[in-house]
Design a protein around this motif. Structure first.
Motif, PDB file in Angstrom:
ATOM      1  N   SER B  36      -0.472 -10.882  -9.859  1.00 14.95           N
ATOM      2  CA  SER B  36      -1.395 -10.614 -10.907  1.00 14.95           C
ATOM      3  C   SER B  36      -1.971 -11.671 -11.632  1.00 14.95           C
ATOM      4  CB  SER B  36      -1.511  -9.352 -11.650  1.00 14.95           C
ATOM      5  OG  SER B  36      -0.951  -8.185 -10.811  1.00 14.95           O
ATOM      6  N   VAL B  37      -0.836 -12.160 -12.311  1.00 16.49           N
ATOM      7  CA  VAL B  37      -1.259 -13.375 -13.337  1.00 16.49           C
ATOM      8  C   VAL B  37      -1.737 -14.606 -12.530  1.00 16.49           C
ATOM      9  CG1 VAL B  37       0.057 -14.965 -14.537  1.00 16.49           C
ATOM     10  CG2 VAL B  37       0.541 -12.483 -14.636  1.00 16.49           C
ATOM     11  N   MET B  38      -1.166 -14.611 -11.282  1.00 14.89           N
ATOM     12  CA  MET B  38      -1.610 -15.874 -10.460  1.00 14.89           C
ATOM     13  C   MET B  38      -3.153 -15.847 -10.126  1.00 14.89           C
ATOM     14  SD  MET B  38       1.250 -16.997  -7.896  1.00 14.89           S
ATOM     15  CE  MET B  38       0.240 -16.662  -6.154  1.00 14.89           C
ATOM     16  N   ALA B 376       2.505  -8.007 -16.337  1.00 21.76           N
ATOM     17  CA  ALA B 376       1.684  -9.086 -16.376  1.00 21.76           C
ATOM     18  C   ALA B 376       0.825  -9.170 -17.495  1.00 21.76           C
ATOM     19  CB  ALA B 376       0.504  -8.472 -14.982  1.00 21.76           C
ATOM     20  N   GLN B 377       0.487  -7.822 -18.166  1.00 23.31           N
ATOM     21  CA  GLN B 377      -0.116  -7.829 -19.467  1.00 23.31           C
ATOM     22  C   GLN B 377       0.643  -8.666 -20.307  1.00 23.31           C
ATOM     23  OE1 GLN B 377      -3.249  -7.371 -19.866  1.00 23.31           O
ATOM     24  NE2 GLN B 377      -3.229  -6.247 -17.793  1.00 23.31           N
ATOM     25  N   ILE B 378       1.889  -8.282 -20.594  1.00 27.43           N
ATOM     26  CA  ILE B 378       3.001  -9.113 -21.359  1.00 27.43           C
ATOM     27  C   ILE B 378       2.813 -10.708 -21.268  1.00 27.43           C
ATOM     28  CG2 ILE B 378       5.224  -9.329 -22.122  1.00 27.43           C
ATOM     29  CD1 ILE B 378       5.534  -6.532 -21.414  1.00 27.43           C
ATOM     30  N   ILE B 379       2.766 -10.923 -19.733  1.00 29.67           N
ATOM     31  CA  ILE B 379       3.011 -12.305 -19.619  1.00 29.67           C
ATOM     32  C   ILE B 379       1.511 -13.073 -19.759  1.00 29.67           C
ATOM     33  CG2 ILE B 379       2.945 -14.314 -17.961  1.00 29.67           C
ATOM     34  CD1 ILE B 379       4.590 -12.283 -16.112  1.00 29.67           C
ATOM     35  N   GLY B 380       0.519 -12.417 -19.679  1.00 28.29           N
ATOM     36  CA  GLY B 380      -0.832 -12.879 -19.891  1.00 28.29           C
ATOM     37  C   GLY B 380      -1.041 -13.111 -21.380  1.00 28.29           C
ATOM     38  N   GLN B 381      -0.666 -11.993 -22.113  1.00 27.61           N
ATOM     39  CA  GLN B 381      -0.637 -12.169 -23.696  1.00 27.61           C
ATOM     40  C   GLN B 381       0.105 -13.128 -24.301  1.00 27.61           C
ATOM     41  OE1 GLN B 381      -3.090 -10.897 -25.339  1.00 27.61           O
ATOM     42  NE2 GLN B 381      -3.887  -9.390 -23.938  1.00 27.61           N
ATOM     43  N   SER B 385      -2.291 -16.074 -23.574  1.00 31.87           N
ATOM     44  CA  SER B 385      -3.102 -15.492 -24.231  1.00 31.87           C
ATOM     45  C   SER B 385      -4.402 -14.985 -23.816  1.00 31.87           C
ATOM     46  CB  SER B 385      -3.467 -16.193 -25.908  1.00 31.87           C
ATOM     47  OG  SER B 385      -3.758 -17.586 -25.311  1.00 31.87           O
ATOM     48  N   SER B 386      -4.556 -14.330 -22.809  1.00 36.95           N
ATOM     49  CA  SER B 386      -5.530 -13.553 -22.273  1.00 36.95           C
ATOM     50  C   SER B 386      -5.246 -12.273 -21.544  1.00 36.95           C
ATOM     51  CB  SER B 386      -6.423 -14.408 -21.384  1.00 36.95           C
ATOM     52  OG  SER B 386      -6.148 -14.216 -20.061  1.00 36.95           O
ATOM     53  N   SER B 387      -5.762 -11.354 -21.584  1.00 38.43           N
ATOM     54  CA  SER B 387      -5.443 -10.076 -20.814  1.00 38.43           C
ATOM     55  C   SER B 387      -5.843 -10.141 -19.337  1.00 38.43           C
ATOM     56  CB  SER B 387      -6.279  -8.930 -21.322  1.00 38.43           C
ATOM     57  OG  SER B 387      -7.608  -8.944 -20.937  1.00 38.43           O
ATOM     58  N   ILE B 388      -4.976  -9.607 -18.507  1.00 36.98           N
ATOM     59  CA  ILE B 388      -4.930  -9.638 -17.115  1.00 36.98           C
ATOM     60  C   ILE B 388      -6.030  -8.421 -16.494  1.00 36.98           C
ATOM     61  CG2 ILE B 388      -3.646 -10.119 -14.897  1.00 36.98           C
ATOM     62  CD1 ILE B 388      -2.925 -12.301 -16.808  1.00 36.98           C
ATOM     63  N   THR B 389      -6.668  -8.973 -15.749  1.00 38.42           N
ATOM     64  CA  THR B 389      -7.457  -7.674 -14.928  1.00 38.42           C
ATOM     65  C   THR B 389      -6.757  -7.679 -13.795  1.00 38.42           C
ATOM     66  OG1 THR B 389      -9.063  -9.133 -15.515  1.00 38.42           O
ATOM     67  CG2 THR B 389      -9.695  -6.753 -14.700  1.00 38.42           C
ATOM     68  N   ILE B 390      -6.227  -6.583 -13.235  1.00 41.70           N
ATOM     69  CA  ILE B 390      -5.402  -6.568 -12.118  1.00 41.70           C
ATOM     70  C   ILE B 390      -6.409  -6.507 -10.727  1.00 41.70           C
ATOM     71  CG2 ILE B 390      -4.000  -5.175 -10.370  1.00 41.70           C
ATOM     72  CD1 ILE B 390      -2.473  -6.063 -13.084  1.00 41.70           C
TER      73      ILE B 390
END
Ligand SMILES: Nc1ncnc2c1ncn2[C@@H]1O[C@H](COP(=O)(O)OP(=O)(O)O)[C@@H](O)[C@H]1O
Ligand SMILES: [Mg+2]
Lengths: 229, 429
Positions: B36-38, B376-381, B385-390
């Motif tokens: 997701s992050v990728m 993914a959200q935690i990593i994104g934040q 520092s951006s929320s992740i859309t799956i």
């Protein structure tokens, strides 16, 4: 033609002859006991007759078919259609109830039929125990479930390897009584035992020693009832 | 009957099944998070790199040479200037459509009332232009510095504040002078002095936090530098460099005519720079892409790392599953031997065991997916520092990975099942 015929059967492990030139004929409807000391080759012979193992040499004719030459897949089918197995350690599936254990044999044979399975349990006197798990049954009751499972698909031969080895006298008698009834109904029975009292109930007795048949006796006063000495 | 048996296994071997589900969930959650992050951050960061910030700066020729020679900090006056009246020409170059934003800068050294020095920078904010092509463009700091955090007030609006002396003040300076929106700031230039009203206070996270930003002409007036500018920042959409672009960037003269034409008519950053130099007298335009490039490189490396973690977690899961499933089958060997003895073929037994494991895998996979989406959200934040859309693509990817890993992990157990001889397990010898 005999139902079962072993011709010069050998089973060799390394240089150990577990079966050494065994010749044996079993007629349809016969009740045969196989005796012998531990390690004499009784289980090896049962495995070969029961299509779970193949001889190193020789022919095993079951209904005229040489099962020594069949593929593993065909052996499974022959075993499923013609043979009922009973073991010393019962081998019930412990998360299935008594009736489900019987139905399991139907499932792999054709289709499960609960009514028929219940009738089989009734024949072994366990109609009221049908919904019990193996852990809730006594040893004798468990072995009776195994008998019901062995006969559910109407096999040609029932093979029992030390069926009373784990049972007390009372349960031994009940199981032998079941064999007598099956014999009366025309089922061929081969029972391995090292208990002379159980062996004496059969029509004929074969003694194995070091993989060879050392003695064969016919029971002159056969009744099918067990006599405790 | 089949499902009765599958169910029975879950009841009896629930601990093992739970362990298998847990192993799969762990693998699936890592895979979900990483994928997701990728898939999301990569796109997002790339977009941001493209959308924001200048990627070309234009400075006077002499200033550029001096900068190179003496490594003078940018923004310091060296006495040569670009001409404000030529700014419009930037939108007339061959690749005009690729120029999405630009702004001129002039910095003036001024003194505050307390005698301390301050840099007053003049620029465009939301500068409106009617181009000769009939096109209209709002260009300037508001978009070029969109990452500035406005702490107080709002972006200076050039169009409504035309006759007022408005200013944007950096957060450091505002703290020092205790300035708030609406407060006046008095600065003394070399020629004139001026009083600005604070329109907004920003946090840029750098040197700019100590400066004052005002409309271009206000700053020019302080030093009497009408029509002069120090530098221009340009944001352009560019084609990634290739060998030709690199060769041209060193010296366009080294190209053959056809190479030159290809290069000139491709939106390489070097050809756009070249074209800007053609229209702005005595200027040097250079790419400041290095920052973006290295960011892109770091991103690529991060993606590689995440891919590696995904692969490793999947291998780990496969090994774990392999152990657990083999143990489970071994524990049930007599039961399986019995099934074979009463007529079950290899296919039936394998089917039963695989069904159990696949059901476990699906449950574990679903739990893992949900947990992984959270990861993914935690990593994104925390990291980006951006929320992740799956991305929808993640679901089939993870599903395929889970099934594949489960099947591969179950292989040794299946082999054991196939080779299990009822005679071996049923007679206690
Ligand atoms: N798979 C095997 N590999 C090697 N030796 C075996 C194997 N199965 C049985 N045997 C040997 O064959 C002999 C006969 O065994 P078995 O038929 O089990 O005897 P029993 O009469 O006690 O049932 C024993 O000596 C046993 O150790
Ligand atoms: Mg034995």
């Amino acid at each position: 033609m005999s139902l079962l015929e072993l011709k010069n059967v050998y089973k060799i492990y390394g240089d150990l002859h577990a079966l050494d030139d065994v010749n044996l004929k079993v007629e349809k409807g016969e009740w045969l006991a196989i005796m012998g000391p531990s390690g004499s080759g009784k289980s090896t012979m049962m495995n070969i007759i029961g299509c779970m193992d193949k001889p190193s040499k020789g022919e095993v004719l079951l209904d005229g078919v040489n099962i020594a030459a069949e593929s593993a897949k065909n052996l499974t089918n022959i075993r499923r259609d013609k043979i009922g197995l009973i073991f010393q350690q019962f081998h019930l599936v412990n998360y299935l109830t008594a009736v489900e254990n019987v139905m399991l044999a139907q499932y792999y044979h054709s289709i499960p039929d609960e009514k028929e399975a219940l009738e089989a349990l009734e024949r072994v006197g366990l109609a009221d125990r049908a919904k019990h798990l193996p852990s809730q049954l006594s040893g004798g009751e468990q072995q009776r479930v195994c008998v019901a499972r062995a006969l559910i698909n109407h096999p040609e031969i029932i093979l029992a390897d030390e069926p009373t080895g784990n049972l007390d006298d009372a349960n031994e008698e009940i199981v032998v009584e079941l064999f007598r009834k099956l014999h009366e109904e025309g089922t061929t029975l081969i029972v391995v035992t090292h208990d002379p009292e159980v062996a004496e109930t059969a029509q004929r007795m074969v003694v194995l020693r070091n993989g060879k048949i050392s003695k064969e006796t016919v029971n002159e006063n056969f009744t099918g009832h067990i006599r405790f000495h | 009957m089949f499902f009765r048996m599958v169910f029975g296994t879950f009841v009896r071997q629930w601990k093992k099944m739970l362990m298998i589900a847990f192993t799969i969930a762990l693998g699936a959650s890592l895979a979900t998070a990483m994928l997701s992050v990728m898939l999301d951050v990569g796109d997002k960061v790339n977009q941001e790199l493209k959308a924001y910030g200048a990627n070309i700066t234009v400075v006077p020729k002499q200033s550029s040479v001096l900068d190179d020679l003496y490594e003078i900090e940018g923004g310091q006056s060296t006495g040569t200037y670009l001409r404000e009246d030529e700014l419009g020409k930037i939108k007339t170059i061959f690749w005009a459509f690729n120029i999405v934003d630009y702004a001129p800068f002039i910095s003036a050294r001024a003194t505050l009332d307390d005698g301390s020095e301050v840099t007053v920078v003049g620029s465009w904010f939301n500068h409106h232009m009617d181009l000769p092509t009939g096109e209209q463009l709002d260009a300037g700091m508001n978009s070029l510095r969109s990452w500035w955090e406005i702490k107080e007030g709002a972006w200076l609006n050039e169009q409504t504040a035309e006759n007022e002396n408005m200013a944007m003040v950096g957060v450091e300076l505002a703290d020092k002078l205790d300035l708030h929106v609406g407060d006046p700031v008095h600065v003394i230039g070399t020629v004139q002095d001026a009083t600005y009203t604070v329109a907004g206070i920003f946090d840029a996270g750098g040197d700019e936090d100590g400066q004052i930003f005002v409309p271009l002409d206000s700053a020019q007036a302080l030093d009497d530098l009408d029509g002069c500018i120090d530098s221009i920042e340009v944001s352009a959409l560019t084609t990634p460099d290739n060998e030709l672009a690199q060769k041209a960037a060193k010296d366009p003269g080294s190209l053959s005519i056809s190479q030159y034409e290809t290069w000139y008519c491709t939106a390489y950053v070097s050809s756009i720079c070249f074209q800007i130099q053609e229209v702005i007298t005595d200027s040097v335009a250079s790419a400041v892409r290095q920052v973006a490039d290295s960011e892109g490189e770091i991103l690529e490396k991060t993606e590689l790392l995440m891919l590696l973690i995904t692969i490793l977690s999947m291998i780990g899961a496969a090994l774990g599953i392999c152990n657990l499933v083999t143990a489970s089958v071994m524990e049930r060997s007599s039961e399986i031997g019995l099934m074979k003895a009463i007529g079950a073929h290899n296919g039936a037994v394998t089917g039963l065991v695989l069904t159990e494991i696949i059901i476990t895998a699906i449950i574990g996979g679903c739990v893992g997916f949900v947990v992984g989406a959270g990861f993914a959200q935690i990593i994104g934040q925390t990291v980006f520092s951006s929320s992740i859309t799956i991305q929808p693509m993640v679901i089939p990817l993870v599903a395929v990975l889970v099934v594949l890993v489960t099947l591969i992990g179950s292989m040794p157990a299946v082999r054991m099942l196939l080779h299990l001889e009822p005679a071996e397990v049923l007679h206690g010898r």
